[in-house]
Design an enzyme around this catalytic site. Structure first.
Site, PDB file in Angstrom:
ATOM      1  N   CYS A 340       0.831  -1.198   0.000  1.00 14.68           N
ATOM      2  CA  CYS A 340       0.000   0.000   0.000  1.00 14.68           C
ATOM      3  C   CYS A 340       0.870   1.254   0.000  1.00 14.68           C
ATOM      4  O   CYS A 340       1.567   1.530  -0.961  1.00 14.68           O
ATOM      5  CB  CYS A 340      -0.988  -0.036   1.170  1.00 14.68           C
ATOM      6  SG  CYS A 340      -2.399   1.070   0.951  1.00 14.68           S
ATOM      7  N   HIS A 445      -3.562  -5.581   0.951  1.00 12.72           N
ATOM      8  CA  HIS A 445      -3.474  -5.928   2.360  1.00 12.72           C
ATOM      9  C   HIS A 445      -3.904  -7.381   2.519  1.00 12.72           C
ATOM     10  O   HIS A 445      -4.801  -7.860   1.834  1.00 12.72           O
ATOM     11  CB  HIS A 445      -4.396  -5.033   3.189  1.00 12.72           C
ATOM     12  CG  HIS A 445      -3.961  -3.605   3.242  1.00 12.72           C
ATOM     13  ND1 HIS A 445      -2.835  -3.200   3.915  1.00 12.72           N
ATOM     14  CD2 HIS A 445      -4.501  -2.485   2.695  1.00 12.72           C
ATOM     15  CE1 HIS A 445      -2.700  -1.895   3.797  1.00 12.72           C
ATOM     16  NE2 HIS A 445      -3.691  -1.427   3.055  1.00 12.72           N
TER      17      HIS A 445
END
Length: 515
Positions: A340, A445
């Site tokens: 991310c 994630h």
């Protein structure tokens, strides 16, 4: 309509989330349709729901323990702290507004409260039991007139309340009595039981304490719960970094040369550190959060985690001497993973022309990938699944994306995966894989919760550094399920469930089962 039970605490991190998780599992095991609910959560650990909404990580774990799909109504208000005393408000899973802390406490409450009531009603119409969780302490007197997560929510739901106190931190008598004393009489009347949490040793040693508390407060002690080591359940927020799972490993001396050493850069605004929980559970792997640049040197692999403020944390890396050690690690052929915000940092540039994260408009990245990321207004929150590419080709993966940046590929880019959104068919490229395969960047994630990919990654590290092979720990999904069952079994032994069911107005005979 549902029967409602609320768990509040004498302070933050006393074990509210874990007790709610346990009760969700127990009620589900006993045959009830149960859902968690936390009116307001402040955390950088979040999760995506199947509907593409964002909620606190703890509520997603509680839903999993209850055996139901998570949804945005389980955590209608999620606060994500940002740089400069600003807070991002996620309302029923969608980005609502970014405000200062002062504005939040004084100017936002009516709209948020209406969403809380709406979400609770949604759940109450669909589940038999709602297990509610408070936030912090219900008697932070400077905040009490404005807060919406504790006794106001209990009053709205007409919920029986359990007060949890952490005996490990000391002062348990004062914390219980003080909390009850500061509640208004009508609020105190809702507290139907007290739980003493994190007791080490023989609980019989606290029998006199139980008798004193019951006599002084007039409220029954429902149980003395033991301190539970290595529970393996997602931490709610950054206070969880002080738990045994992370703290002891971080301080451990590196004596065993055969261990895989993995360094995670502890960014100031690190988010979703539960991404790395599977690594902490692996045999033969030593994982540690780095607070100093020189700690990278001993690692075989380095991870740049997600962050709530990519620009600010990238500047922090540059100003605090991290860039040269990261470049050295790259030159030395160490495997590197950016997730991310960490992935965004690995590119050529990051642009924030509208200053959504900071006052910085543009910043050079670390230059490991031929990408440019632009921070934009729209927040992407989706569950995804797909197949990895390159040297990991053919491995299936699943995860979730929560980010505000759009990353554009350059000519030298090589995607990491082909993915599609949950319940969709259209594939798209995702992430980046360096030409030599040693640098991975991804928005996914939960990527390390995929057993086959995690095993391939660890095997590759062992082979490159001539470390002895090690059998896999096994399925993370099964480990999580076993953790919920283990937690439920421990809580059943130490908690008076008969009294709790009585508080809910549910008739039971625990000798013959609940129903």
């Amino acid at each position: 309509m549902s029967k409602n039970l609320m768990v509040v605490g004498t302070a933050s991190n006393v074990g509210k989330s874990i007790l709610v998780t346990a009760l969700c599992r127990i009620f589900a095991q006993d045959g009830f349709r149960v859902a968690p609910f936390k009116a307001q959560n402040m955390s950088l650990n979040s999760a995506a729901t199947p509907s593409g909404r964002e909620i606190g990580r703890a509520q997603a774990a509680q839903a999993e323990a209850a055996g139901v799909l998570a949804n945005e109504h389980m955590n209608p208000v999620l606060l994500k702290p940002m740089h400069g005393m600003r807070t991002q408000i996620i309302l029923q899973g969608r980005l609502y507004e970014t405000v200062t802390a002062r504005d939040y406490f004084h100017n936002q409450k009516q709209a948020l409260w209406e969403a809380v009531v709406d979400s609770f009603r949604f759940l109450s119409e669909r589940y038999e039991i709602i297990v509610m969780e408070g936030a912090g302490s219900p008697v932070e007197m400077n905040l009490k007139p404005y807060e919406i997560a504790n006794m106001r929510a209990a009053e709205m739901a007409d919920a029986a309340v359990i007060l949890v106190a952490d005996i490990e931190r000391g002062g348990v008598f004062a914390s219980v009595v003080g909390t009850l004393h500061l509640l208004e009489p009508y609020e105190r009347a809702r507290v139907r039981g007290i739980v003493i949490n994190k007791f080490r040793g023989d609980p019989a040693l606290f029998d006199d304490g139980v008798r004193w508390l019951e006599k002084f407060t007039g409220i029954p002690i429902l149980g003395v719960l033991p301190y539970i080591e290595n529970l393996g359940i997602d931490e709610e927020d950054s206070m969880g970094l002080e738990s045994t799972r992370y703290k002891n490993l971080k301080m451990e001396k590196h004596r065993q040369q055969e261990l895989v050493q993995i360094a995670i850069v502890q960014l100031p605004h690190m988010a979703n550190f539960t991404d790395f929980d599977p690594l902490f559970l692996e045999e033969g792997v030593h994982v540690y959060f780095c607070e100093k640049p020189q700690e990278i040197k001993q690692a075989h692999a380095v991870i740049l985690p997600g962050t709530k403020n990519t620009m600010v944390d990238l500047l922090w890396l540059k100003e605090n001497g991290w860039v040269t050690p990261l470049l050295d690690a790259r030159r030395e052929g160490k495997l590197m993973v950016g997730i991310c915000g960490g992935y965004q940092m690995l590119g050529q540039k990051i642009l924030d022309p509208d200053h959504r994260e900071s006052e910085i408009s543009e910043m050079d990245g670390l230059g490991f990938f031929d990408t440019i990321t632009k921070i934009c207004a729209e927040k992407r929150t989706v569950l995804v699944e797909g197949t990895l590419l390159g040297k990991y080709e053919g491995l299936d993966v699943a995860g979730y994306e929560i980010h505000m940046g759009i990353t554009e590929y350059g000519l030298e880019s090589q995607p990491f995966a082909h993915v599609k959104e949950w319940n969709e068919k259209k594939l798209r490229t995702e992430g980046n894989l360096s030409r030599d395969g040693l640098v991975i960047g991804t928005y996914l994630h939960g990527i390390l919760h995929n057993d086959r990919f995690r095993n391939a990654l660890l095997s590759e590290i062992r082979e490159r550094h001539r470390l002895p092979p090690q059998a896999s720990t096994g399925s993370m999904a099964q480990i999580r399920a076993d953790s919920y069952d283990r937690l439920a079994e421990i809580v059943r032994r130490h908690l008076d469930l008969r009294k709790i069911y009585h508080m809910l107005g549910i008739r039971t005979d625990l000798r013959d089962g609940i129903r």
